[in-house]
Design a protein around this motif. Sequence first.
Motif, PDB file in Angstrom:
ATOM      1  N   LYS A  82       0.777  -1.139  -0.106  1.00 21.38           N
ATOM      2  CA  LYS A  82      -0.133   0.009  -0.136  1.00 21.38           C
ATOM      3  C   LYS A  82       0.818   1.376   0.063  1.00 21.38           C
ATOM      4  O   LYS A  82       2.012   1.214   0.555  1.00 21.38           O
ATOM      5  CB  LYS A  82      -1.035   0.145   1.228  1.00 21.38           C
ATOM      6  N   VAL A  83       0.363   2.251  -0.755  1.00 18.64           N
ATOM      7  CA  VAL A  83       1.044   3.349  -0.554  1.00 18.64           C
ATOM      8  C   VAL A  83       0.123   4.676  -0.251  1.00 18.64           C
ATOM      9  O   VAL A  83      -0.883   4.498  -0.343  1.00 18.64           O
ATOM     10  CB  VAL A  83       1.695   4.054  -2.140  1.00 18.64           C
ATOM     11  N   ASN A  84       0.742   5.805   0.394  1.00 13.57           N
ATOM     12  CA  ASN A  84       0.022   6.950   0.890  1.00 13.57           C
ATOM     13  C   ASN A  84      -0.590   7.425  -0.521  1.00 13.57           C
ATOM     14  O   ASN A  84      -0.195   7.695  -1.531  1.00 13.57           O
ATOM     15  CB  ASN A  84       0.829   7.857   1.390  1.00 13.57           C
ATOM     16  N   LYS A  85      -1.992   7.726  -0.373  1.00 14.87           N
ATOM     17  CA  LYS A  85      -2.732   8.358  -1.267  1.00 14.87           C
ATOM     18  C   LYS A  85      -2.122   9.418  -2.112  1.00 14.87           C
ATOM     19  O   LYS A  85      -2.215   9.785  -3.258  1.00 14.87           O
ATOM     20  CB  LYS A  85      -4.303   8.638  -0.807  1.00 14.87           C
ATOM     21  N   LEU A  86      -2.038  10.613  -1.238  1.00 13.23           N
ATOM     22  CA  LEU A  86      -1.301  11.668  -1.376  1.00 13.23           C
ATOM     23  C   LEU A  86      -0.024  11.639  -2.375  1.00 13.23           C
ATOM     24  O   LEU A  86       0.018  12.314  -3.316  1.00 13.23           O
ATOM     25  CB  LEU A  86      -1.199  12.754  -0.232  1.00 13.23           C
ATOM     26  N   VAL A  87       0.899  10.994  -1.956  1.00  8.54           N
ATOM     27  CA  VAL A  87       2.073  10.734  -2.462  1.00  8.54           C
ATOM     28  C   VAL A  87       1.919   9.888  -3.858  1.00  8.54           C
ATOM     29  O   VAL A  87       2.335  10.444  -4.798  1.00  8.54           O
ATOM     30  CB  VAL A  87       2.852   9.627  -1.508  1.00  8.54           C
ATOM     31  N   TYR A  88       0.843   8.901  -3.910  1.00  5.26           N
ATOM     32  CA  TYR A  88       0.499   8.234  -5.254  1.00  5.26           C
ATOM     33  C   TYR A  88      -0.103   9.462  -5.977  1.00  5.26           C
ATOM     34  O   TYR A  88       0.477   9.516  -7.216  1.00  5.26           O
ATOM     35  CB  TYR A  88      -0.463   7.181  -4.828  1.00  5.26           C
ATOM     36  N   GLN A  89      -0.806  10.101  -5.616  1.00  7.91           N
ATOM     37  CA  GLN A  89      -1.297  11.212  -6.672  1.00  7.91           C
ATOM     38  C   GLN A  89      -0.418  12.295  -7.075  1.00  7.91           C
ATOM     39  O   GLN A  89      -0.165  12.411  -8.331  1.00  7.91           O
ATOM     40  CB  GLN A  89      -2.385  12.186  -5.818  1.00  7.91           C
ATOM     41  N   MET A  90       0.589  12.386  -6.231  1.00  3.94           N
ATOM     42  CA  MET A  90       1.730  13.479  -6.584  1.00  3.94           C
ATOM     43  C   MET A  90       2.660  12.734  -7.760  1.00  3.94           C
ATOM     44  O   MET A  90       3.441  13.167  -8.690  1.00  3.94           O
ATOM     45  CB  MET A  90       2.543  13.831  -5.589  1.00  3.94           C
ATOM     46  N   LEU A  91       3.080  11.453  -7.471  1.00  2.00           N
ATOM     47  CA  LEU A  91       3.621  10.547  -8.262  1.00  2.00           C
ATOM     48  C   LEU A  91       2.961  10.603  -9.837  1.00  2.00           C
ATOM     49  O   LEU A  91       3.433  10.668 -10.784  1.00  2.00           O
ATOM     50  CB  LEU A  91       3.740   9.017  -7.825  1.00  2.00           C
ATOM     51  N   LEU A  92       1.687  10.212  -9.862  1.00  2.00           N
ATOM     52  CA  LEU A  92       0.864  10.465 -11.025  1.00  2.00           C
ATOM     53  C   LEU A  92       1.396  11.643 -11.840  1.00  2.00           C
ATOM     54  O   LEU A  92       1.429  11.659 -12.880  1.00  2.00           O
ATOM     55  CB  LEU A  92      -0.361   9.915 -11.052  1.00  2.00           C
ATOM     56  N   ASN A  93       1.084  12.881 -10.938  1.00  2.00           N
ATOM     57  CA  ASN A  93       1.035  14.227 -11.578  1.00  2.00           C
ATOM     58  C   ASN A  93       2.362  14.399 -12.076  1.00  2.00           C
ATOM     59  O   ASN A  93       2.613  15.232 -12.982  1.00  2.00           O
ATOM     60  CB  ASN A  93       0.722  15.234 -10.453  1.00  2.00           C
ATOM     61  N   GLU A  94       3.594  13.917 -11.353  1.00  5.15           N
ATOM     62  CA  GLU A  94       4.767  14.351 -11.737  1.00  5.15           C
ATOM     63  C   GLU A  94       5.462  13.522 -13.028  1.00  5.15           C
ATOM     64  O   GLU A  94       6.530  13.813 -13.539  1.00  5.15           O
ATOM     65  CB  GLU A  94       5.622  14.050 -10.788  1.00  5.15           C
ATOM     66  N   ILE A  95       4.470  12.730 -13.752  1.00  3.69           N
ATOM     67  CA  ILE A  95       4.796  11.822 -14.825  1.00  3.69           C
ATOM     68  C   ILE A  95       4.887  12.765 -15.866  1.00  3.69           C
ATOM     69  O   ILE A  95       5.997  12.753 -16.950  1.00  3.69           O
ATOM     70  CB  ILE A  95       3.809  10.706 -15.274  1.00  3.69           C
ATOM     71  N   ILE A  96       4.078  14.022 -16.094  1.00  2.00           N
ATOM     72  CA  ILE A  96       3.909  15.021 -17.143  1.00  2.00           C
ATOM     73  C   ILE A  96       5.289  15.742 -17.158  1.00  2.00           C
ATOM     74  O   ILE A  96       5.958  15.944 -18.132  1.00  2.00           O
ATOM     75  CB  ILE A  96       2.676  15.607 -17.109  1.00  2.00           C
ATOM     76  N   PRO A  97       5.589  16.412 -15.962  1.00  2.00           N
ATOM     77  CA  PRO A  97       6.743  17.420 -16.001  1.00  2.00           C
ATOM     78  C   PRO A  97       8.072  16.604 -16.308  1.00  2.00           C
ATOM     79  O   PRO A  97       8.981  17.069 -16.849  1.00  2.00           O
ATOM     80  CB  PRO A  97       6.626  18.108 -14.759  1.00  2.00           C
TER      81      PRO A  97
END
Length: 271
Positions: A30-45
């Motif tokens: 399991k991963v922290n939801k906020l960290v996971y969201q940030m990881l997905l967002n960082e794919i683009i930049p």
Amino acid sequence: MPHQHNNPAQNPEAVERQRQYELFQESLPKVNKLVYQMLLNEIIPLSSHVENQLQTIPGEESGNDSTTDQLKDMSLEEKSTSGPTFSDELISKLSQLADEDENEYNNTLKRIRDIGIKLGTKLTNLLVFTNNVNLNFKEMDLLLVMKFICRDVWKQIFGKQMDNLKTNHRGTFYLIDYDYGLIQDFCIETNTIPSQLNEDIIASKELKLVEPFLELPVGIIKGVLLSLGYPLDEVICLATFIDKPREKIRNGFPKGISFHVQITKSTQPKQ
């Protein structure tokens, strides 16, 4: 004589398979939801930064193995000369590339899409080939595959199901997400907007900034279909902005997303 449906509760083997699948799901890291969201967002930049670095290497085509090797061989001193670049700055520069350097812009979108394809294929393998008694693709038509994407895949990646699924019954599907997670908190900082711009221009600029974020789910959808036997060159998937229903309008990004999916050849999936 009416058709008799098998009740898993009356089938000990099915009950055991279901229990094993639930245990498997619970055992996944399991991963922290906020960290996971940030990881997905960082794919683009991150994709934008990598493509920019590839473009700056002279005499090489981006994406070549030799180019990748050159990036790996750069010394720490060479890597530190450019200084840090923040994600919001990279996203802003990426939106400008659409007009300034179409080749680099398209290469960046492809890089994001390819990440989505890999994510879609890996997740499908996880969901389908882990003794999940609720999924059986042997006799599944395209409509049920799209339901699988809308329900199981979207829930795993974005924490929610799609809001709607429409079809013209001729092989074209519209997968609709009114609250696509990666863009809900997206906005242009007001102190960066010239005061003379009207709301329509500001809204247009905001949509342009968001466009690269749509390539990740496009890739995910294509990756799922690839895993289920539909080659990439036979799948069309496009993302467009749509208006939200009145009951869906609240704080968050003002537009919903419709993913237009079509299989260009009426062939059976390749197993």
